[in-house]
Structures are given as structure tokens and as C-alpha cells.
Design an enzyme around this catalytic site. Structure first.
Site, PDB file in Angstrom:
ATOM      1  N   GLU A 115      -4.909  -8.965  -0.939  1.00  0.00           N
ATOM      2  CA  GLU A 115      -6.174  -8.091   0.387  1.00  0.00           C
ATOM      3  C   GLU A 115      -7.082  -7.882   0.435  1.00  0.00           C
ATOM      4  O   GLU A 115      -8.008  -6.809  -0.980  1.00  0.00           O
ATOM      5  CB  GLU A 115      -5.550  -7.015   0.880  1.00  0.00           C
ATOM      6  CG  GLU A 115      -4.311  -7.262   1.994  1.00  0.00           C
ATOM      7  CD  GLU A 115      -3.578  -6.178   2.953  1.00  0.00           C
ATOM      8  OE1 GLU A 115      -4.686  -4.792   3.639  1.00  0.00           O
ATOM      9  OE2 GLU A 115      -2.409  -6.273   2.743  1.00  0.00           O
TER      10      GLU A 115
ATOM     11  N   GLU B 193       0.844  -1.206  -0.166  1.00  0.00           N
ATOM     12  CA  GLU B 193      -0.300   0.207   0.458  1.00  0.00           C
ATOM     13  C   GLU B 193       0.633   1.240   0.281  1.00  0.00           C
ATOM     14  O   GLU B 193       0.653   1.913   0.563  1.00  0.00           O
ATOM     15  CB  GLU B 193      -1.229  -0.215   1.413  1.00  0.00           C
ATOM     16  CG  GLU B 193      -2.394  -1.814   1.124  1.00  0.00           C
ATOM     17  CD  GLU B 193      -3.206  -0.959   1.676  1.00  0.00           C
ATOM     18  OE1 GLU B 193      -3.254  -0.413   2.836  1.00  0.00           O
ATOM     19  OE2 GLU B 193      -4.419  -1.956   1.858  1.00  0.00           O
TER      20      GLU B 193
HETATM   21  O1  AHR Z   1      -5.257  -6.012   6.474  1.00  0.00           O
HETATM   22  C1  AHR Z   1      -5.268  -5.380   7.896  1.00  0.00           C
HETATM   23  C2  AHR Z   1      -4.326  -3.786   6.580  1.00  0.00           C
HETATM   24  O2  AHR Z   1      -5.414  -3.223   5.350  1.00  0.00           O
HETATM   25  C3  AHR Z   1      -2.878  -4.074   5.770  1.00  0.00           C
HETATM   26  O3  AHR Z   1      -2.488  -4.618   6.739  1.00  0.00           O
HETATM   27  C4  AHR Z   1      -3.448  -3.228   5.048  1.00  0.00           C
HETATM   28  O4  AHR Z   1      -2.197  -3.849   4.056  1.00  0.00           O
HETATM   29  C5  AHR Z   1      -5.239  -2.313   4.762  1.00  0.00           C
HETATM   30  O5  AHR Z   1      -4.898  -1.026   4.695  1.00  0.00           O
END
Ligand code: AHR
Length: 513
Positions: free
Chosen positions: A316, A193
Site C-alpha cells: 500500500e 495492518e
Molecule cells: O487504502 C486504504 C486503507 O489504508 C487500507 O484499508 C488500510 O490497509 C490502510 O490503512
């Protein structure tokens, strides 16, 4: 997939028949791409009790463990056939310094986990412990490097420490720390991110940094991990556009994150339990946006990477609710209900339909965090409805996708908005059998789904169904089996097969010839 196109007609639930009549056609004569087993990957971050307590209790704990990894949780995860685990983050990855996590555990530095709750991080789980878990689970490793607060040298040295088979000082240090053979790093992520917690960068700036760092990441030729460029999220396609042009050399895939919030608003996401039907509906609507996100990004990849060298890794995804009242807001703990299982299955069906590009995904996260498989409370453990959905879909790992279309779908509507009522996916498993997955998004109305299987005889189907009375049915430590899959079967009559698909359910069946 036809069933997942946005519905145009807004049909009233009241006007619909008690049992909707839908048909699903499957063409077994035109096999599509293989569904990479890594689509069923899992994410374990140093966040809340996701690792510490949820997985790791340490070798001296009275909770039964294997070299510190709790036996009950690991045993349940083994049954899921988890193909790939991502570690150590997430946002945590960009503040993780790998040297803090090697050597004698009682001498490791204690840091503050500034992203997640500001708690002490004693680095008890480091590189060797993580790979021990990977080997106990029989899975593969996705290690996420620190681009945000680390250096190219630190990242390169971590990779050398893990993968070198030489007599270098770093390889010898690994041996001294107990590991003779190099570790196998299947995937390596260069930052996370970068648009946010990973450094608040623009895609062009990250692309330069990616190329800079990647230049120095060297391994023995047969030990090179798949390199991941950290991409965009949600509606933002600029990252895929820039990275597929600027950071494509030596890259295997571009990552993408998309979370399902019932309200779609970060400040007030919605509760995990006790929600109204309007939030069941909006959750379906939100999660089905995944299909459009993939389509838009894949269109960019098809333009910039017509040979399909790059994968689109949704590393994710999952539901993200308001944290459970009374818990540390930085721990992202939430309950997990039937709604989560339906969300998971809808996403699986979407990923299958993009199997040529979506070659890896990771739900966030494996234990105790966000849309978890398992919830623990000290020595207690329970399996969530999401766990059951993952287990039901195991036959789709490395299966060959089959063209699947939903015809005459009866949309599920709320006010003037609609989503598809039935989502379907099918594949030929590694065992040669055809598997069919059906999801009913409608919490009020069951469907009669006739299956038109081209190119294959069918006498019936056998498998499992997951459903419950309440939309927020969930397991608790007192009632850990409140929701679990039930056996499901149906027989073809005069060569015709019709499946009764209960309201708010997930079905996975094998076709009996
Ligand atoms: O999954 C929780 C968080 O969500 C992770 O650390 C991040 O990459 C995302 O914003």
C-alpha cells in the site's frame, strides 16, 4: 541511486540558471536485477465506490458491462497491463467472511462496512466475481485473508475452496457455484495492518498468530500462493525485524505500507487541488522518504535473511489527501493531478533501484479511492495523470534494471530544505531496448539532462512526456483530456544526447541505437 540521496546543499531557486545542467550516466554493461512486473500491482478494496460503481455495476446495469464488470473501466485497465490485483482489503479484509460472498447473489447476507463509511455491503462481489475480473483483466490474484476477526479454520477453508482439485465438499461447492477448475491464487496475505485496523497487535503477537494460521493453510503442492506476512508502516521497522526472524518459515515476503501526506500530519493532510507550491515541495519531500524506509527495512532483511528469500512488498502506497469536500469521509475520494503522476514516477524509480527485494508493490487504489488510476461518476469515466504515469512505465515491467546515476544534480529547494531536482531510472526492456525515465521535481525550472550511455550506441530517443502548466492540472468529466502524455523525441548531436526536461514533468523514452 545517487539522485535520491538527501541533498545536503540548499540551493536557492532564484540563484539557479534558467535551465539546470544535469548529467545522467547509465551503464548498460552491468545489468542489475529484474524489475518484477508486480511492482506495478494495484489494490481494489471494498471501500467507497472503489469496487461498487467504479468497477462493478452488476449484470443488469444499463452501463455496458461484462457479467457485471463495467466495460469502459476494465478496457482502460487492460491497457495498463495490470499484473496483479489485491482484494478484498485493506482494513476490510479483516472483517470479511468469504462465505458471505458465494452462491446466489440475491441470497447473500447484507453486512455493514464498518471500516468505510458504515454503508451496506451486499456482498455482490465475492470470490467468483473477483476471479472473473482477474481473468477478464488477464492479471494475477492477491487475496488477503481475514486474521483479525476470522479463524484459522475459516482462512484454511477459503484457500481450499479456491485451490482444491479434489472431490472435497468445498471443492464440489465451488464447482456447484460455477467454477470447475481451481482458481490460481498467486499471493495470499495473512491479515492486514495487524498493528492497527487488523487487530492492534504487537509484532511478536502477530508473528505467533501468523505461524499458527500459516500452519493450516494447505493447497495442492503446485498451487501454493506466495504467503505474505503483514508488516509495518512508515518509520516502524520492528515488524520487519520480528517477522523476518519469527515468521520466516514458508513466507515469501513481508509487507509494508507508506502513504504520502503533503503535510505529513494525518489530522490535516493537505488538499488534492488548489495547494500552494510549499505543499508541492513538501509532497516531494514526503514521498522521497520511501527510499529511506526501504533501505532501513532491507538492511534488516539482509541481516536476518542473507539468502534474499524474503521479498519486501510495499503493498500500500500513494498520496492521501483531505477528502474532497462534500463527499463521504469514509470513501477516501480525492482528485488526482500532475503532482500525483510525479509522485508515482518518483516511487517507481525508487522501487527499481531496490528491485532485488522490492518484488511487488500496490498503489492504493485502482478506482475512485485515494491515488486512483480512474475516476467514475455513474456512467462517466476519466483517466487520471497517475493512470498515464503507469502506462508510460509499462516497458519497465520485467525489464532488467541498469545502474543509473544522476551527476551534478541541481536541487529543488524551499527555504533551507532541498530535494533532488532530477530522478532517473533505466532498464533494458523485454524487447531488448534501453528505456530511460526522468522526473523533474521542480515546478519552476526545466533541466537540460545529458545522457551518458556506456556500452551502447545512441542516435536519439523516442517516447512520451507528461507535464502541464499548473501544478494541480487534472482531468474532469468536462475536460477528460486536459492532461495527457505528449510525444517526446530528441536526436544525439556528435554522439551526445541531451534531453530537455520540462519543469514538473515525467519522461519515459526508448533509446534508438
Ligand atoms: O487504502 C486504504 C486503507 O489504508 C487500507 O484499508 C488500510 O490497509 C490502510 O490503512
Amino acid at each position: 541511486m545517487k539522485a535520491l540521496k538527501p541533498a545536503i546543499l540548499a540551493l536557492s531557486i532564484l540563484a539557479a540558471p534558467a535551465f539546470a545542467q544535469v548529467s545522467v550516466s547509465i551503464d548498460t554493461t552491468r545489468p542489475g536485477p529484474v524489475i518484477n512486473k508486480n511492482v506495478y500491482g494495484q489494490f481494489a478494496e471494498h471501500l467507497g465506490t472503489g469496487i461498487y460503481e467504479g468497477l462493478w455495476v452488476g449484470p443488469d446495469s444499463r452501463i455496458p458491462n461484462t457479467r457485471g464488470w463495467r466495460k469502459d473501466v476494465v478496457g482502460a485497465l487492460k491497457e495498463l497491463k495490470v499484473p496483479l490485483v489485491r482484494w478484498p482489503g485493506g482494513c476490510f479484509a479483516d472483517e470479511y467472511h468469504w462465505r458471505d460472498g458465494i452462491g446466489a447473489r440475491n441470497k447473500r447476507p447484507v453486512k455493514v462496512n464498518t471500516h468505510w463509511g458504515g454503508v451496506a455491503e451486499d456482498n455482490a462481489v465475492g470470490t467468483h466475481e473477483f476471479f472473473d475480473l482477474v481473468e477478464i483483466l488477464g492479471t494475477e490474484a492477491y487475496v488477503n485473508g481475514n486474521l483479525g476477526s476470522g479463524t484459522p479454520q475459516e482462512m484454511a477453508e477459503w484457500l481450499e475452496y479456491m485451490t482444491s482439485d479434489t472431490k472435497s465438499t468445498l471443492a464440489e461447492q465451488r464447482r456447484k457455484n460455477g467454477r470447475k477448475e481451481p482458481y490460481k491464487v498467486a499471493y495470499f496475505g495473512i491479515g492486514n495492518e495487524a498493528w492497527g485496523c487488523g487487530g492492534n497487535m504487537k509484532p511478536e503477537y502477530y508473528a505467533h498468530l501468523y505461524n499458527h494460521y500459516a500452519t493450516f493453510l494447505k493447497t495442492p503442492p503446485n498451487a501454493r500462493p506466495k504467503m505474505i506476512a503483514s508488516g509495518g508502516n512508515d518509520d516502524d521497522t520492528r515488524w520487519t525485524e520480528v517477522l523476518s526472524k519469527e515468521a520466516a518459515r514458508g513466507t515469501d515476503g513481508i509487507s509494508f505500507h507508506f502513504y504520502t501526506l503533503p503535510t505529513g500530519v494525518w489530522e490535516k493532510k493537505g488538499a488534492a487541488t488548489g495547494f500552494p507550491e510549499a505543499e508541492w515541495f513538501s509532497t516531494m519531500q514526503q514521498t522521497l522518504r520511501m527510499d529511506g524506509h526501504i533501505r532501513r527495512n532491507v538492511a534488516i532483511l539482509d541481516k536476518n535473511d542473507p539468502d534474499k528469500k524474503l521479498g519486501f512488498y510495499v503493498d500500500e502506497w500513494g498520496t492521501w489527501y483531505d477528502v474532497e469536500p462534500g463527499t463521504n469521509p469514509g470513501f477516501l475520494f480525492q482528485r488526482n493531478t500532475l503532482r500525483d503522476a510525479v509522485v508515482a514516477a518518483l516511487n517507481f524509480n525508487i522501487f527499481h533501484s531496490h528491485a532485488d527485494r522490492v518484488r511487488m508493490t500496490m498503489i492504493a487504489q485502482m478506482v475512485n479511492v485515494l491515488q486512483a488510476m480512474i475516476i467514475t461518476d455513474k456512467e462517466k469515466m476519466l483517466l487520471t495523470p497517475t493512470y498515464h504515469a503507469y502506462k508510460m512505465y509499462i516497458p519497465f515491467q520485467d525489464a532488467t534494471s541498469l545502474p543509473t546515476a544522476v551527476n551534478n544534480d541541481v536541487a529543488y529547494s524551499s527555504g533551507n530544505k532541498s530535494v533532488p531536482g532530477i530522478s532517473a531510472s533505466s532498464a533494458r526492456g523485454k524487447d531488448g531496448k534501453v528505456y530511460v525515465a526522468l522526473v523533474n521535481t521542480n515546478p519552476q525550472q526545466a533541466s537540460d539532462v545529458s545522457i551518458d550511455l556506456q556500452g551502447q550506441a545512441v542516435s536519439g530517443v523516442t517516447g512520451q512526456v507528461l507535464t502541464a502548466e499548473a501544478m494541480d492540472a487534472h482531468n474532469t468529466f468536462d475536460k477528460p483530456q486536459a492532461i495527457k502524455p505528449a510525444p517526446y523525441s530528441a536526436k544525439a548531436v556528435d554522439g551526445k544526447l541531451t534531453l530537455k526536461v520540462p519543469a514538473k514533468s515525467v519522461i519515459v523514452v526508448a533509446v534508438d541505437a
